[in-house]
Design a protein around this motif. Structure first.
Motif, PDB file in Angstrom:
ATOM      1  N   ALA A   8       1.403  -0.562   0.134  1.00  0.00           N
ATOM      2  CA  ALA A   8      -0.021  -0.053  -0.397  1.00  0.00           C
ATOM      3  C   ALA A   8       0.655   1.435  -0.381  1.00  0.00           C
ATOM      4  CB  ALA A   8      -0.944   0.344   1.364  1.00  0.00           C
ATOM      5  N   CYS A   9       0.717   2.137  -1.056  1.00  0.00           N
ATOM      6  CA  CYS A   9       1.850   2.779  -1.660  1.00  0.00           C
ATOM      7  C   CYS A   9       0.670   4.146  -1.215  1.00  0.00           C
ATOM      8  CB  CYS A   9       2.542   3.226  -2.786  1.00  0.00           C
ATOM      9  SG  CYS A   9       3.355   1.241  -2.821  1.00  0.00           S
ATOM     10  N   GLY A  10       1.842   5.669  -0.644  1.00  0.00           N
ATOM     11  CA  GLY A  10       1.460   7.013  -0.657  1.00  0.00           C
ATOM     12  C   GLY A  10       0.572   6.721   0.152  1.00  0.00           C
ATOM     13  N   ALA A  11       0.013   8.509   0.318  1.00  0.00           N
ATOM     14  CA  ALA A  11      -0.954   8.957   0.696  1.00  0.00           C
ATOM     15  C   ALA A  11      -2.361   8.450   1.076  1.00  0.00           C
ATOM     16  CB  ALA A  11      -0.993  10.364   1.603  1.00  0.00           C
ATOM     17  N   TYR A  12      -2.294   8.383   0.292  1.00  0.00           N
ATOM     18  CA  TYR A  12      -3.905   6.730   0.128  1.00  0.00           C
ATOM     19  C   TYR A  12      -3.870   5.440   0.207  1.00  0.00           C
ATOM     20  CZ  TYR A  12      -5.223  11.356  -2.047  1.00  0.00           C
ATOM     21  OH  TYR A  12      -5.237  13.189  -1.925  1.00  0.00           O
ATOM     22  N   GLY A  13      -2.753   5.107   0.390  1.00  0.00           N
ATOM     23  CA  GLY A  13      -3.182   3.739   0.276  1.00  0.00           C
ATOM     24  C   GLY A  13      -2.865   3.039  -0.593  1.00  0.00           C
ATOM     25  N   THR A  14      -2.563   3.350  -1.974  1.00  0.00           N
ATOM     26  CA  THR A  14      -2.879   2.747  -2.624  1.00  0.00           C
ATOM     27  C   THR A  14      -2.186   1.412  -3.109  1.00  0.00           C
ATOM     28  OG1 THR A  14      -3.248   4.554  -3.923  1.00  0.00           O
ATOM     29  CG2 THR A  14      -3.327   3.112  -5.185  1.00  0.00           C
ATOM     30  N   ASN A  15      -3.002   0.187  -3.798  1.00  0.00           N
ATOM     31  CA  ASN A  15      -1.852  -1.280  -3.566  1.00  0.00           C
ATOM     32  C   ASN A  15      -1.143  -1.084  -5.100  1.00  0.00           C
ATOM     33  OD1 ASN A  15      -2.739  -2.095  -0.990  1.00  0.00           O
ATOM     34  ND2 ASN A  15      -4.812  -2.820  -2.158  1.00  0.00           N
ATOM     35  N   CYS A  16       0.025  -1.497  -4.999  1.00  0.00           N
ATOM     36  CA  CYS A  16       0.571  -1.758  -5.931  1.00  0.00           C
ATOM     37  C   CYS A  16       0.617  -3.217  -6.022  1.00  0.00           C
ATOM     38  CB  CYS A  16       2.064  -0.388  -6.215  1.00  0.00           C
ATOM     39  SG  CYS A  16       3.719  -1.409  -7.151  1.00  0.00           S
ATOM     40  N   TYR A  17       1.314  -3.791  -7.540  1.00  0.00           N
ATOM     41  CA  TYR A  17       1.441  -5.311  -7.389  1.00  0.00           C
ATOM     42  C   TYR A  17       2.463  -5.345  -8.038  1.00  0.00           C
ATOM     43  CZ  TYR A  17      -3.501  -5.720  -5.236  1.00  0.00           C
ATOM     44  OH  TYR A  17      -4.727  -5.629  -4.261  1.00  0.00           O
ATOM     45  N   ILE A  18       2.889  -6.712  -7.855  1.00  0.00           N
ATOM     46  CA  ILE A  18       4.277  -7.112  -8.329  1.00  0.00           C
ATOM     47  C   ILE A  18       3.363  -8.532  -8.531  1.00  0.00           C
ATOM     48  CG2 ILE A  18       7.020  -7.728  -8.692  1.00  0.00           C
ATOM     49  CD1 ILE A  18       7.162  -5.703  -6.914  1.00  0.00           C
ATOM     50  N   VAL A  19       3.187  -8.876  -9.719  1.00  0.00           N
ATOM     51  CA  VAL A  19       2.807 -10.789 -10.224  1.00  0.00           C
ATOM     52  C   VAL A  19       3.800 -11.480 -11.451  1.00  0.00           C
ATOM     53  CG1 VAL A  19       0.948 -12.084 -11.803  1.00  0.00           C
ATOM     54  CG2 VAL A  19      -0.023  -9.885 -10.375  1.00  0.00           C
ATOM     55  N   THR A  20       4.883 -11.772 -10.630  1.00  0.00           N
ATOM     56  CA  THR A  20       5.205 -13.139 -10.714  1.00  0.00           C
ATOM     57  C   THR A  20       4.837 -14.307 -11.379  1.00  0.00           C
ATOM     58  OG1 THR A  20       6.929 -11.436  -9.394  1.00  0.00           O
ATOM     59  CG2 THR A  20       7.927 -14.273 -10.438  1.00  0.00           C
ATOM     60  N   ILE A  21       5.325 -14.264 -12.471  1.00  0.00           N
ATOM     61  CA  ILE A  21       5.097 -16.452 -13.540  1.00  0.00           C
ATOM     62  C   ILE A  21       6.148 -16.353 -14.386  1.00  0.00           C
ATOM     63  CG2 ILE A  21       3.343 -17.267 -15.206  1.00  0.00           C
ATOM     64  CD1 ILE A  21       1.099 -15.086 -14.317  1.00  0.00           C
ATOM     65  N   ASP A  22       6.211 -17.510 -13.903  1.00  0.00           N
ATOM     66  CA  ASP A  22       7.977 -18.536 -15.056  1.00  0.00           C
ATOM     67  C   ASP A  22       8.882 -16.988 -13.910  1.00  0.00           C
ATOM     68  OD1 ASP A  22       6.318 -20.597 -15.568  1.00  0.00           O
ATOM     69  OD2 ASP A  22       5.658 -19.850 -17.373  1.00  0.00           O
ATOM     70  N   GLY A  23       8.224 -16.545 -13.364  1.00  0.00           N
ATOM     71  CA  GLY A  23      10.500 -15.544 -13.196  1.00  0.00           C
ATOM     72  C   GLY A  23       9.944 -14.173 -13.508  1.00  0.00           C
ATOM     73  N   LYS A  24       8.768 -13.998 -14.632  1.00  0.00           N
ATOM     74  CA  LYS A  24       8.563 -12.722 -14.862  1.00  0.00           C
ATOM     75  C   LYS A  24       7.846 -12.213 -14.511  1.00  0.00           C
ATOM     76  CE  LYS A  24       8.672 -15.264 -19.485  1.00  0.00           C
ATOM     77  NZ  LYS A  24       8.288 -16.449 -20.312  1.00  0.00           N
ATOM     78  N   GLU A  25       7.849 -10.272 -14.125  1.00  0.00           N
ATOM     79  CA  GLU A  25       6.877  -9.955 -13.062  1.00  0.00           C
ATOM     80  C   GLU A  25       6.245  -9.097 -14.357  1.00  0.00           C
ATOM     81  OE1 GLU A  25      10.907  -9.880 -10.589  1.00  0.00           O
ATOM     82  OE2 GLU A  25      10.866  -8.405 -12.171  1.00  0.00           O
ATOM     83  N   ILE A  26       5.353  -8.846 -13.701  1.00  0.00           N
ATOM     84  CA  ILE A  26       5.050  -7.866 -14.466  1.00  0.00           C
ATOM     85  C   ILE A  26       4.136  -6.575 -13.030  1.00  0.00           C
ATOM     86  CG2 ILE A  26       1.904  -7.156 -15.043  1.00  0.00           C
ATOM     87  CD1 ILE A  26       1.873  -9.860 -16.862  1.00  0.00           C
ATOM     88  N   ILE A  27       3.852  -5.518 -13.409  1.00  0.00           N
ATOM     89  CA  ILE A  27       3.975  -4.277 -12.475  1.00  0.00           C
ATOM     90  C   ILE A  27       2.496  -4.006 -12.535  1.00  0.00           C
ATOM     91  CG2 ILE A  27       4.584  -2.076 -11.414  1.00  0.00           C
ATOM     92  CD1 ILE A  27       7.544  -3.082 -12.747  1.00  0.00           C
ATOM     93  N   ILE A  28       1.664  -3.454 -11.846  1.00  0.00           N
ATOM     94  CA  ILE A  28       0.124  -3.448 -12.013  1.00  0.00           C
ATOM     95  C   ILE A  28       0.118  -2.138 -10.927  1.00  0.00           C
ATOM     96  CG2 ILE A  28      -2.068  -3.666 -11.589  1.00  0.00           C
ATOM     97  CD1 ILE A  28      -1.713  -6.119 -12.007  1.00  0.00           C
ATOM     98  N   ASP A  29      -0.913  -0.745 -11.190  1.00  0.00           N
ATOM     99  CA  ASP A  29      -0.298   0.294 -10.748  1.00  0.00           C
ATOM    100  C   ASP A  29       0.493   0.772  -9.135  1.00  0.00           C
ATOM    101  OD1 ASP A  29      -2.986   0.148 -11.692  1.00  0.00           O
ATOM    102  OD2 ASP A  29      -4.404   0.432 -10.193  1.00  0.00           O
ATOM    103  N   PRO A  30       1.692   0.812 -10.206  1.00  0.00           N
ATOM    104  CA  PRO A  30       3.028   1.718  -8.766  1.00  0.00           C
ATOM    105  C   PRO A  30       2.236   3.142  -9.326  1.00  0.00           C
ATOM    106  CG  PRO A  30       3.192   1.735 -12.124  1.00  0.00           C
ATOM    107  CD  PRO A  30       1.843   0.868 -11.440  1.00  0.00           C
ATOM    108  N   GLY A  31       1.895   4.118  -7.734  1.00  0.00           N
ATOM    109  CA  GLY A  31       1.227   5.055  -7.542  1.00  0.00           C
ATOM    110  C   GLY A  31       2.127   5.487  -6.600  1.00  0.00           C
TER     111      GLY A  31
END
Length: 199
Positions: A8-31
């Protein structure tokens, strides 16, 4: 096997996610304040995905694109928010490499990513399905829905999106843009309550 890290990032507690599949990472909503955490976590990032254009979900797009040299995906209707800072927050400008249209599906180095367009909170507001996990941004929360009283929001579109959400027959876990995880079936039971507020 999917692994999910969140912060949970920043003043609004926005969830940033890192999804890892087969060693590869997808970043969702980097606030806000997400960049340093993300950079410390990733070793083979392949993409950044935005569920929508609000500043607390896209603030660190620019820093991460610059540092990681990976493509940015964002709903086409919200790209103006990434580019022009309409809420005058000082958001660093970012530019989608892929402007997502509607319920568009992508294959990212063998990982299937499905955007599901649920406008209302914003014109481009979307959820992102990876496997049986839905990253719902600010469309659906645990026991709640996204606000529809902001500039560029629409209660009519939110109603239509909730009706679309009710038609989904699946058993998905939901990771929202704020707060705790929930499930599709639980939130489908909650949705009728919100119709009374939508006119």
């Amino acid at each position: 096997m999917m692994q999910i890290k969140s912060r949970a990032c920043g003043a609004y507690g926005t969830n940033c996610y890192i999804v890892t599949i087969d060693g590869k990472e997808i970043i969702i909503d980097p606030g806000m304040e997400a960049a340093e955490w993300v950079l410390a976590q990733v070793s083979h990032p392949i993409a950044i995905l935005n569920t929508h254009g609000h500043f607390d979900h896209v603030w660190s797009n620019a820093a991460l694109v610059k540092a990681l040299h990976i493509p940015l995906y964002a709903p086409i209707e919200d790209c103006f928010m990434l580019e022009s800072d309409p809420f005058i927050q000082g958001t660093p400008a970012s530019y989608a490499d892929v402007k997502v249209v509607g319920d568009q599906r992508f294959e990212l180095e063998g990982i299937v990513v499905q955007f599901l367009h649920f406008p209302g909170h914003t014109p481009g507001c979307s959820a992102i399905l990876i496997g049986n996990t839905l990253f719902s941004g600010d469309f659906i929360f645990k026991n709640s829905i996204g606000r529809y009283d902001f500039p560029y929001s629409s209660s009519d579109q939110m109603r239509q999106s909730l009706e679309k959400f009710l038609q989904i027959d699946a058993d998905w876990e939901i990771f929202p843009g704020h707060g705790e995880r929930t499930t599709l079936k639980v939130e489908q039971k909650n949705v009728p309550y919100w119709f009374s507020f939508l006119g």
